[in-house]
Enzyme design. Structure first.
Site, mmCIF file in Angstrom:
data_model
loop_
_atom_site.group_PDB
_atom_site.id
_atom_site.type_symbol
_atom_site.label_atom_id
_atom_site.label_comp_id
_atom_site.label_asym_id
_atom_site.label_seq_id
_atom_site.Cartn_x
_atom_site.Cartn_y
_atom_site.Cartn_z
ATOM 1 N N ASN A 1 0.634 -1.309 0.220
ATOM 2 C CA ASN A 1 -0.065 -0.008 -0.266
ATOM 3 C C ASN A 1 0.981 1.258 -0.028
ATOM 4 O O ASN A 1 0.411 2.157 -0.658
ATOM 5 C CB ASN A 1 -1.003 0.017 0.944
ATOM 6 N N ARG B 1 1.752 1.984 26.175
ATOM 7 C CA ARG B 1 1.539 2.382 24.647
ATOM 8 C C ARG B 1 1.674 3.973 24.508
ATOM 9 O O ARG B 1 2.075 4.453 23.382
ATOM 10 C CB ARG B 1 0.086 2.016 24.267
ATOM 11 N N HIS C 1 -8.338 -1.192 5.684
ATOM 12 C CA HIS C 1 -8.816 -2.119 6.275
ATOM 13 C C HIS C 1 -9.388 -3.228 5.290
ATOM 14 O O HIS C 1 -10.025 -2.690 4.431
ATOM 15 C CB HIS C 1 -9.832 -1.980 7.473
ATOM 16 N N GLU D 1 -7.416 -2.248 -2.803
ATOM 17 C CA GLU D 1 -6.817 -1.453 -1.346
ATOM 18 C C GLU D 1 -5.652 -0.497 -2.119
ATOM 19 O O GLU D 1 -5.705 0.858 -1.729
ATOM 20 C CB GLU D 1 -5.989 -2.513 -0.549
HETATM 21 C C1 GRF Z 1 -3.089 -4.807 4.069
HETATM 22 O O1 GRF Z 1 -3.980 -5.871 3.468
HETATM 23 C C2 GRF Z 1 -4.021 -3.858 4.782
HETATM 24 O O2 GRF Z 1 -5.377 -4.025 4.471
HETATM 25 C C3 GRF Z 1 -3.667 -4.596 6.135
HETATM 26 O O3 GRF Z 1 -2.419 -5.229 6.101
HETATM 27 C C4 GRF Z 1 -2.015 -5.496 4.883
HETATM 28 C C5 GRF Z 1 -0.837 -4.806 4.460
HETATM 29 O O4 GRF Z 1 -0.308 -4.977 3.552
HETATM 30 N N1 GRF Z 1 -3.980 -4.039 7.198
HETATM 31 P P1 GRF Z 1 0.977 -4.054 2.887
HETATM 32 O O5 GRF Z 1 2.141 -3.982 4.167
HETATM 33 O O6 GRF Z 1 0.389 -2.673 2.313
HETATM 34 O O7 GRF Z 1 1.333 -4.732 1.787
#
Ligand code: GRF
Length: 224
Positions: A15, A66, A110, A175
């Site tokens: 992403n 945290r 998500h 995504e």
């Molecule tokens: C993605 O599928 C996102 O939706 C989830 O974790 C994954 C991260 O993938 N929260 P990347 O590290 O962006 O390849």
């Protein structure tokens, strides 16, 4: 004027890669000031380094509560001039210490159609449930996990009993489109939130061709 952002990762960073490429292609009006990971071995760090983007690694093992971890993240991001944060596979719960530092400016991706299948394995949970439609959500982050107001969602067909990795790939493809789109709308200040409702301000932009495989709403614009 580009929006100065940080991207938080914990893993592969595909992403992140999508955001970097759209920024480099001048489609996304952002300036990635820093990529921060809580995992030193996150491949996404190498993706950032390949483009000369500054990186930071913070191991939660080096901090107590945290809130301490979040305070250090905030310090690093503020020092870098960050005004908005993209959580792209960042596998940590953040606290009000972080939320209050970037009010209304934190976006998460998500891999499920929220509120269905929140948590660490949205794709797997959907696949095991035998859904006929799966998908992904880009949303604002609030104090609860995977709960903030929804910005954009994409639905893709699922085939009960199919290989889970095939579903993961089908979702991930979307995504890579909806997260940068959500970030662009944030960068252009076109998002407003009223309670749970995100409103997208009109703009004179062309819409992208649909691929016939997925349903995305609000519709993507050219380039995304
Ligand atoms: C993605 O599928 C996102 O939706 C989830 O974790 C994954 C991260 O993938 N929260 P990347 O590290 O962006 O390849």
């Amino acid at each position: 004027m580009s929006l100065p952002i940080a991207v938080l990762i914990s893993g592969s960073g595909s992403n992140l890669q999508s955001i970097i490429e759209k920024m480099e292609d001048n489609i996304l009006d952002v300036d990635i000031k820093v990529v921060l990971s809580n995992k030193a071995d996150a491949y996404g760090l190498k993706r950032a380094e390949a483009y000369g983007i500054p990186t930071a690694v913070l191991s939660h093992k080096d901090f107590g509560p945290r809130e301490e971890f979040d305070a250090e993240m905030v310090r690093i991001l503020k020092e870098a001039g960050v005004e908005a944060v993209v959580m792209a596979g960042f596998m940590r719960i953040i606290t009000p210490v972080f939320l209050n530092a970037f009010p209304g400016k934190i976006v998460n991706i998500h891999p499920a159609i929220l509120p269905s299948f929140p948590g660490v394995d949205g794709q797997g949970d959907a696949a095991k449930y035998g859904v006929q439609l799966a998908g992904c959500t880009a949303h604002f982050v609030d104090e609860k996990m995977d709960h903030g107001a929804v910005i954009i969602q994409a639905a893709v067909p699922a085939y009960p009993g199919e290989d889970e990795d095939e579903l993961r790939e089908r979702i991930l493809k979307q995504e890579h489109r909806i997260l940068p789109q959500a970030v662009q709308w944030l960068a252009k200040d076109r998002l407003s939130v009223e309670g749970r409702f995100v409103k997208l301000a009109e703009a004179d932009v062309d819409l992208a061709e649909t691929d016939g495989l997925s349903l995305i709403n609000p519709p993507l614009e050219v380039g995304f």
